[in-house]
Design a protein around this motif. Structure first.
Motif, PDB file in Angstrom:
ATOM      1  N   ASP A  76      32.308  57.122  46.041  1.00 28.49           N
ATOM      2  CA  ASP A  76      31.778  57.774  44.841  1.00 28.49           C
ATOM      3  C   ASP A  76      30.330  57.340  44.675  1.00 28.49           C
ATOM      4  O   ASP A  76      30.056  56.213  44.247  1.00 28.49           O
ATOM      5  N   ILE A  77      29.408  58.222  44.995  1.00 29.67           N
ATOM      6  CA  ILE A  77      27.980  57.888  44.999  1.00 29.67           C
ATOM      7  C   ILE A  77      27.475  57.544  43.601  1.00 29.67           C
ATOM      8  O   ILE A  77      26.681  56.616  43.428  1.00 29.67           O
ATOM      9  N   GLU A  78      27.950  58.253  42.588  1.00 30.96           N
ATOM     10  CA  GLU A  78      27.494  57.988  41.227  1.00 30.96           C
ATOM     11  C   GLU A  78      27.971  56.614  40.749  1.00 30.96           C
ATOM     12  O   GLU A  78      27.211  55.857  40.157  1.00 30.96           O
ATOM     13  N   GLU A  93      17.075  58.196  43.167  1.00 36.14           N
ATOM     14  CA  GLU A  93      17.953  59.217  42.617  1.00 36.14           C
ATOM     15  C   GLU A  93      18.934  59.698  43.681  1.00 36.14           C
ATOM     16  O   GLU A  93      18.660  59.630  44.880  1.00 36.14           O
ATOM     17  N   ILE A  94      20.059  60.178  43.221  1.00 34.51           N
ATOM     18  CA  ILE A  94      21.048  60.766  44.125  1.00 34.51           C
ATOM     19  C   ILE A  94      20.492  62.100  44.607  1.00 34.51           C
ATOM     20  O   ILE A  94      19.914  62.864  43.829  1.00 34.51           O
ATOM     21  N   PHE A  95      20.667  62.355  45.896  1.00 43.12           N
ATOM     22  CA  PHE A  95      20.169  63.617  46.451  1.00 43.12           C
ATOM     23  C   PHE A  95      21.130  64.146  47.495  1.00 43.12           C
ATOM     24  O   PHE A  95      22.010  63.439  47.976  1.00 43.12           O
ATOM     25  N   SER A 112      17.744  67.406  44.361  1.00 39.87           N
ATOM     26  CA  SER A 112      18.215  66.402  43.416  1.00 39.87           C
ATOM     27  C   SER A 112      19.701  66.578  43.136  1.00 39.87           C
ATOM     28  O   SER A 112      20.207  67.700  43.084  1.00 39.87           O
ATOM     29  N   GLY A 113      20.393  65.450  42.970  1.00 38.96           N
ATOM     30  CA  GLY A 113      21.802  65.457  42.626  1.00 38.96           C
ATOM     31  C   GLY A 113      22.710  65.422  43.829  1.00 38.96           C
ATOM     32  O   GLY A 113      22.284  65.648  44.964  1.00 38.96           O
ATOM     33  N   PRO A 114      23.990  65.132  43.592  1.00 47.17           N
ATOM     34  CA  PRO A 114      24.955  65.134  44.693  1.00 47.17           C
ATOM     35  C   PRO A 114      25.151  66.548  45.232  1.00 47.17           C
ATOM     36  O   PRO A 114      24.792  67.533  44.573  1.00 47.17           O
ATOM     37  N   HIS A 115      25.730  66.659  46.404  1.00 45.46           N
ATOM     38  CA  HIS A 115      26.006  67.968  46.993  1.00 45.46           C
ATOM     39  C   HIS A 115      26.866  68.771  46.013  1.00 45.46           C
ATOM     40  O   HIS A 115      27.823  68.231  45.445  1.00 45.46           O
ATOM     41  N   PRO A 116      26.548  70.043  45.778  1.00 46.58           N
ATOM     42  CA  PRO A 116      27.267  70.834  44.772  1.00 46.58           C
ATOM     43  C   PRO A 116      28.786  70.876  44.977  1.00 46.58           C
ATOM     44  O   PRO A 116      29.539  70.871  43.999  1.00 46.58           O
ATOM     45  N   TYR A 124      23.578  61.362  48.946  1.00 48.47           N
ATOM     46  CA  TYR A 124      22.921  60.115  49.319  1.00 48.47           C
ATOM     47  C   TYR A 124      22.149  59.510  48.143  1.00 48.47           C
ATOM     48  O   TYR A 124      21.793  60.206  47.198  1.00 48.47           O
ATOM     49  N   ALA A 125      21.855  58.235  48.262  1.00 48.30           N
ATOM     50  CA  ALA A 125      20.907  57.535  47.400  1.00 48.30           C
ATOM     51  C   ALA A 125      20.391  56.352  48.216  1.00 48.30           C
ATOM     52  O   ALA A 125      21.058  55.898  49.153  1.00 48.30           O
ATOM     53  N   THR A 126      19.224  55.874  47.877  1.00 43.86           N
ATOM     54  CA  THR A 126      18.647  54.764  48.636  1.00 43.86           C
ATOM     55  C   THR A 126      18.354  53.576  47.718  1.00 43.86           C
ATOM     56  O   THR A 126      18.231  53.712  46.510  1.00 43.86           O
ATOM     57  N   PHE A 127      18.260  52.415  48.341  1.00 46.59           N
ATOM     58  CA  PHE A 127      17.734  51.225  47.671  1.00 46.59           C
ATOM     59  C   PHE A 127      17.087  50.353  48.733  1.00 46.59           C
ATOM     60  O   PHE A 127      17.362  50.496  49.930  1.00 46.59           O
ATOM     61  N   ASN A 128      16.202  49.493  48.304  1.00 44.10           N
ATOM     62  CA  ASN A 128      15.483  48.600  49.212  1.00 44.10           C
ATOM     63  C   ASN A 128      15.747  47.157  48.835  1.00 44.10           C
ATOM     64  O   ASN A 128      15.910  46.835  47.654  1.00 44.10           O
ATOM     65  N   ASP A 129      15.745  46.293  49.858  1.00 43.84           N
ATOM     66  CA  ASP A 129      15.808  44.866  49.568  1.00 43.84           C
ATOM     67  C   ASP A 129      14.406  44.411  49.139  1.00 43.84           C
ATOM     68  O   ASP A 129      13.459  45.211  49.154  1.00 43.84           O
TER      69      ASP A 129
END
Length: 142
Positions: A76-78, A93-95, A112-116, A124-129
């Motif tokens: 669950d991406i959200e 942001e989720i894309f 923008s947003g999760p797949h319909p 997808y969403a990203t984060f960095n260390d």
């Protein structure tokens, strides 16, 4: 013959800062070994993953922050983004991508947003260390 990916080496500039970050993300600390000032190994594993990360001093010549596109699969991406934000981790942001199965590294086909239809492997969403090594969350619903 199996060839299982079990370890990814990450280049970091500050071992203690990276260790604290990955603990905040929820990675399990498997080991922190120092033999002298020039060699330290920290081994950590993401929750539910058979593959671990390793970083430290004297373990790679790669420049800190140069790793891109390491994928962590979530159901669950959200919820995953919310959990990371609650732990102090900034996520993008989720894309979803309008091309087929995988996302492009550029923004031209991102939406923008999760797949319909919430299709597998499409949100997808990203984060960095702290050094800028990039992680990608990829949704694969159960």
């Amino acid at each position: 013959m199996e060839f299982r990916l079990e370890l990814v080496v990450l280049p970091v500039s500050d071992v203690d800062r990276a260790k604290a970050f990955y603990q905040a993300v929820g990675f399990r600390l498997d080991g922190d070994h120092t033999s002298d000032e020039s060699y330290r190994v920290v081994h950590m594993t993401p929750p539910g993953s058979p593959c671990s990360i390793l970083f430290g001093t004297g373990v790679t010549t790669a420049l800190p922050g140069t790793v891109r596109g390491l994928h962590l699969v979530v159901t669950d991406i959200e919820r995953a983004c919310l959990q990371l934000r609650e732990r102090g981790v900034k996520t993008g942001e989720i894309f979803h991508d309008t091309c087929d199965m995988f996302h492009r590294c550029t923004d031209e086909t991102r939406r923008s947003g999760p797949h319909p239809q919430r299709l597998k492997y499409r949100s997808y969403a990203t984060f960095n260390d702290p050094d800028g090594n990039e992680w990608v969350l990829q949704e694969v619903p159960a």
